[in-house]
Design a protein around this motif. Structure first.
Motif, PDB file in Angstrom:
ATOM      1  N   PHE A   1      59.736 -38.600  86.520  1.00  0.00           N
ATOM      2  CA  PHE A   1      59.933 -37.263  85.974  1.00  0.00           C
ATOM      3  C   PHE A   1      59.132 -35.784  85.113  1.00  0.00           C
ATOM      4  O   PHE A   1      58.597 -37.210  83.914  1.00  0.00           O
ATOM      5  CB  PHE A   1      61.266 -37.192  85.465  1.00  0.00           C
ATOM      6  N   PHE A   2      59.234 -34.538  84.914  1.00  0.00           N
ATOM      7  CA  PHE A   2      58.811 -34.754  83.735  1.00  0.00           C
ATOM      8  C   PHE A   2      59.613 -33.809  82.946  1.00  0.00           C
ATOM      9  O   PHE A   2      60.730 -33.236  82.959  1.00  0.00           O
ATOM     10  CB  PHE A   2      58.092 -33.099  85.042  1.00  0.00           C
ATOM     11  N   TYR A   3      59.789 -34.165  81.128  1.00  0.00           N
ATOM     12  CA  TYR A   3      61.338 -33.564  81.006  1.00  0.00           C
ATOM     13  C   TYR A   3      60.094 -32.436  79.616  1.00  0.00           C
ATOM     14  O   TYR A   3      59.329 -32.713  79.193  1.00  0.00           O
ATOM     15  CB  TYR A   3      60.959 -35.012  79.994  1.00  0.00           C
ATOM     16  N   ASN A   4      61.155 -31.852  79.726  1.00  0.00           N
ATOM     17  CA  ASN A   4      60.914 -30.503  79.092  1.00  0.00           C
ATOM     18  C   ASN A   4      61.389 -30.609  76.855  1.00  0.00           C
ATOM     19  O   ASN A   4      62.803 -30.592  77.493  1.00  0.00           O
ATOM     20  CB  ASN A   4      61.057 -28.813  79.386  1.00  0.00           C
ATOM     21  N   ILE A   5      60.955 -30.671  76.740  1.00  0.00           N
ATOM     22  CA  ILE A   5      60.630 -31.329  75.018  1.00  0.00           C
ATOM     23  C   ILE A   5      62.022 -30.192  74.310  1.00  0.00           C
ATOM     24  O   ILE A   5      62.575 -30.250  73.757  1.00  0.00           O
ATOM     25  CB  ILE A   5      60.433 -31.285  74.044  1.00  0.00           C
ATOM     26  N   ASP A   6      61.634 -29.277  74.869  1.00  0.00           N
ATOM     27  CA  ASP A   6      62.193 -27.859  74.437  1.00  0.00           C
ATOM     28  C   ASP A   6      64.135 -27.305  75.126  1.00  0.00           C
ATOM     29  O   ASP A   6      64.325 -26.738  74.507  1.00  0.00           O
ATOM     30  CB  ASP A   6      61.334 -26.390  74.026  1.00  0.00           C
ATOM     31  N   THR A   7      63.791 -27.512  76.714  1.00  0.00           N
ATOM     32  CA  THR A   7      65.106 -27.287  76.621  1.00  0.00           C
ATOM     33  C   THR A   7      65.927 -28.246  77.422  1.00  0.00           C
ATOM     34  O   THR A   7      67.275 -28.312  77.606  1.00  0.00           O
ATOM     35  CB  THR A   7      64.800 -26.303  78.376  1.00  0.00           C
ATOM     36  N   GLY A   8      65.195 -29.179  76.730  1.00  0.00           N
ATOM     37  CA  GLY A   8      66.588 -30.542  77.799  1.00  0.00           C
ATOM     38  C   GLY A   8      66.242 -30.867  78.995  1.00  0.00           C
ATOM     39  O   GLY A   8      66.610 -32.156  80.261  1.00  0.00           O
ATOM     40  N   GLU A   9      65.132 -30.241  80.030  1.00  0.00           N
ATOM     41  CA  GLU A   9      65.582 -30.123  81.365  1.00  0.00           C
ATOM     42  C   GLU A   9      64.413 -31.208  82.256  1.00  0.00           C
ATOM     43  O   GLU A   9      63.322 -31.590  81.486  1.00  0.00           O
ATOM     44  CB  GLU A   9      64.675 -28.863  82.138  1.00  0.00           C
ATOM     45  N   LEU A  10      65.142 -32.203  82.844  1.00  0.00           N
ATOM     46  CA  LEU A  10      64.551 -33.137  83.867  1.00  0.00           C
ATOM     47  C   LEU A  10      63.686 -32.443  84.703  1.00  0.00           C
ATOM     48  O   LEU A  10      64.863 -32.591  85.791  1.00  0.00           O
ATOM     49  CB  LEU A  10      65.391 -34.784  83.882  1.00  0.00           C
ATOM     50  N   THR A  11      62.849 -32.666  84.979  1.00  0.00           N
ATOM     51  CA  THR A  11      62.949 -32.231  86.909  1.00  0.00           C
ATOM     52  C   THR A  11      61.543 -33.248  87.116  1.00  0.00           C
ATOM     53  O   THR A  11      60.903 -34.566  87.394  1.00  0.00           O
ATOM     54  CB  THR A  11      61.138 -31.208  87.279  1.00  0.00           C
ATOM     55  N   GLU A  12      62.382 -33.829  89.043  1.00  0.00           N
ATOM     56  CA  GLU A  12      61.882 -34.848  89.536  1.00  0.00           C
ATOM     57  C   GLU A  12      60.788 -34.715  89.765  1.00  0.00           C
ATOM     58  O   GLU A  12      60.040 -32.863  90.622  1.00  0.00           O
ATOM     59  CB  GLU A  12      62.860 -35.236  90.485  1.00  0.00           C
ATOM     60  N   VAL A  13      58.869 -34.762  89.943  1.00  0.00           N
ATOM     61  CA  VAL A  13      58.210 -34.783  90.474  1.00  0.00           C
ATOM     62  C   VAL A  13      57.591 -36.299  91.706  1.00  0.00           C
ATOM     63  O   VAL A  13      57.507 -36.051  92.811  1.00  0.00           O
ATOM     64  CB  VAL A  13      57.311 -34.985  89.276  1.00  0.00           C
ATOM     65  N   VAL A  14      58.168 -37.129  91.174  1.00  0.00           N
ATOM     66  CA  VAL A  14      58.164 -38.492  91.956  1.00  0.00           C
ATOM     67  C   VAL A  14      59.072 -39.083  92.547  1.00  0.00           C
ATOM     68  O   VAL A  14      59.814 -39.678  91.477  1.00  0.00           O
ATOM     69  CB  VAL A  14      56.400 -38.996  91.984  1.00  0.00           C
ATOM     70  N   SER A  15      59.271 -39.551  94.107  1.00  0.00           N
ATOM     71  CA  SER A  15      60.701 -40.070  94.722  1.00  0.00           C
ATOM     72  C   SER A  15      60.184 -41.253  95.449  1.00  0.00           C
ATOM     73  O   SER A  15      59.380 -41.268  97.063  1.00  0.00           O
ATOM     74  CB  SER A  15      62.092 -39.312  95.027  1.00  0.00           C
ATOM     75  N   ASP A  16      59.562 -42.333  94.744  1.00  0.00           N
ATOM     76  CA  ASP A  16      59.067 -43.188  95.907  1.00  0.00           C
ATOM     77  C   ASP A  16      60.091 -44.757  95.870  1.00  0.00           C
ATOM     78  O   ASP A  16      60.711 -45.710  95.494  1.00  0.00           O
ATOM     79  CB  ASP A  16      58.003 -43.948  95.190  1.00  0.00           C
ATOM     80  N   ILE A  17      61.377 -44.269  97.206  1.00  0.00           N
ATOM     81  CA  ILE A  17      62.227 -44.625  97.163  1.00  0.00           C
ATOM     82  C   ILE A  17      61.817 -45.972  98.514  1.00  0.00           C
ATOM     83  O   ILE A  17      61.930 -44.919  99.781  1.00  0.00           O
ATOM     84  CB  ILE A  17      64.167 -44.402  97.528  1.00  0.00           C
ATOM     85  N   PRO A  18      61.506 -47.050  98.887  1.00  0.00           N
ATOM     86  CA  PRO A  18      61.022 -47.644  99.711  1.00  0.00           C
ATOM     87  C   PRO A  18      62.808 -47.487 101.390  1.00  0.00           C
ATOM     88  O   PRO A  18      64.034 -47.030 101.084  1.00  0.00           O
ATOM     89  CB  PRO A  18      61.568 -49.332  99.679  1.00  0.00           C
ATOM     90  N   ASP A  19      62.376 -47.570 102.174  1.00  0.00           N
ATOM     91  CA  ASP A  19      63.348 -47.743 104.073  1.00  0.00           C
ATOM     92  C   ASP A  19      63.589 -49.094 103.793  1.00  0.00           C
ATOM     93  O   ASP A  19      62.704 -49.798 104.342  1.00  0.00           O
ATOM     94  CB  ASP A  19      62.064 -47.235 104.620  1.00  0.00           C
ATOM     95  N   THR A  20      64.863 -49.791 103.021  1.00  0.00           N
ATOM     96  CA  THR A  20      65.357 -50.766 103.278  1.00  0.00           C
ATOM     97  C   THR A  20      65.513 -51.234 104.174  1.00  0.00           C
ATOM     98  O   THR A  20      65.642 -51.876 105.076  1.00  0.00           O
ATOM     99  CB  THR A  20      66.074 -51.143 102.426  1.00  0.00           C
ATOM    100  N   VAL A  21      65.743 -50.034 104.825  1.00  0.00           N
ATOM    101  CA  VAL A  21      65.953 -50.601 106.314  1.00  0.00           C
ATOM    102  C   VAL A  21      65.311 -50.948 107.647  1.00  0.00           C
ATOM    103  O   VAL A  21      65.255 -52.138 108.209  1.00  0.00           O
ATOM    104  CB  VAL A  21      66.704 -49.132 107.781  1.00  0.00           C
ATOM    105  N   ASN A  22      64.504 -50.639 107.514  1.00  0.00           N
ATOM    106  CA  ASN A  22      62.838 -51.009 108.495  1.00  0.00           C
ATOM    107  C   ASN A  22      61.952 -51.750 107.373  1.00  0.00           C
ATOM    108  O   ASN A  22      61.376 -52.535 107.888  1.00  0.00           O
ATOM    109  CB  ASN A  22      62.239 -50.517 108.959  1.00  0.00           C
ATOM    110  N   ALA A  23      62.772 -52.558 106.539  1.00  0.00           N
ATOM    111  CA  ALA A  23      61.669 -53.513 105.359  1.00  0.00           C
ATOM    112  C   ALA A  23      61.596 -54.745 105.914  1.00  0.00           C
ATOM    113  O   ALA A  23      63.051 -55.217 106.837  1.00  0.00           O
ATOM    114  CB  ALA A  23      61.788 -53.042 103.879  1.00  0.00           C
TER     115      ALA A  23
END
Length: 197
Positions: free
Chosen positions: A175-197
């Motif tokens: 995540f990127f966090y803007n210290i002035d606005t408090g906004e959290l922006t998702e940049v990376v989401s690495d969620i393993p595929d547990t169904v096929n794992a």
């Protein structure tokens, strides 16, 4: 002076490591490790990340009948390091995976971070000139500064994913966090595929 080693878990009567770990994980129910910058301007990052994921932070101590601290209610473990760079937090991640069975690792880089004020070559040259030390081989070259937030977050998520101390089932976010606005922006989401794992 008391024998300080008496205050370790291993020194307690009937300690058994294989039995202790499940009890420890039950007493402190950590699910998420957060790697973030130690910059005090970004001190609210743990609370913001906890709110985003529905985690408990900061939580409260759990006391036994004698008033001893035997647990805690937090579910998020913050690790504050320079620039929020993952390379400085992977040992903590591996330890938390071992003790608590962590489900998620979150890396946060923030706006106007000091790590954006220099280049890797610049800090290496400065150390040679000012301190007479060659740090060029002491650190992972791509983990020293932040030249581009999206690239640094993707790189750090890759560092976490590639580390042998992080099991494949662990989710990794950047995540990127803007210290002035408090906004959290998702940049990376690495969620393993547990169904096929």
């Amino acid at each position: 002076m008391p024998n300080l080693n008496d205050f370790s878990f291993r020194a307690q009567p009937r300690f058994n490591e294989s039995e202790f770990r499940p009890l420890f994980a039950k007493a402190v129910n950590l699910r998420t490790v957060l790697i973030h910058c130690f910059d005090p301007r970004a001190s609210e990052v743990p609370a913001v990340v906890a709110q985003h994921f529905g985690e408990v932070y900061p939580g409260e101590n759990v006391l036994d009948e004698a008033g001893n601290r035997v647990g805690h209610t937090t579910t998020l473990f913050p690790v504050s390091v320079a620039g929020g760079r993952a390379v400085a937090g992977v040992q903590s991640i591996a330890t938390m995976v071992h003790l608590f069975g962590i489900e998620r690792v979150v890396v946060v880089h923030h706006s106007f971070c000091g790590a954006t004020s220099f280049t890797t070559d610049g800090i290496i040259d400065a150390f040679k000139h000012e301190h007479g030390s060659d740090i060029s081989s002491a650190f992972d070259h791509d983990s020293i500064c932040i030249s581009d937030f999206e690239s640094s977050l993707k790189y750090d998520a890759g560092v976490v994913r590639a580390h042998p101390g992080v099991p494949r089932h662990v989710e990794i976010y950047g995540f990127f966090y803007n210290i002035d606005t408090g906004e959290l922006t998702e940049v990376v989401s690495d969620i393993p595929d547990t169904v096929n794992a």
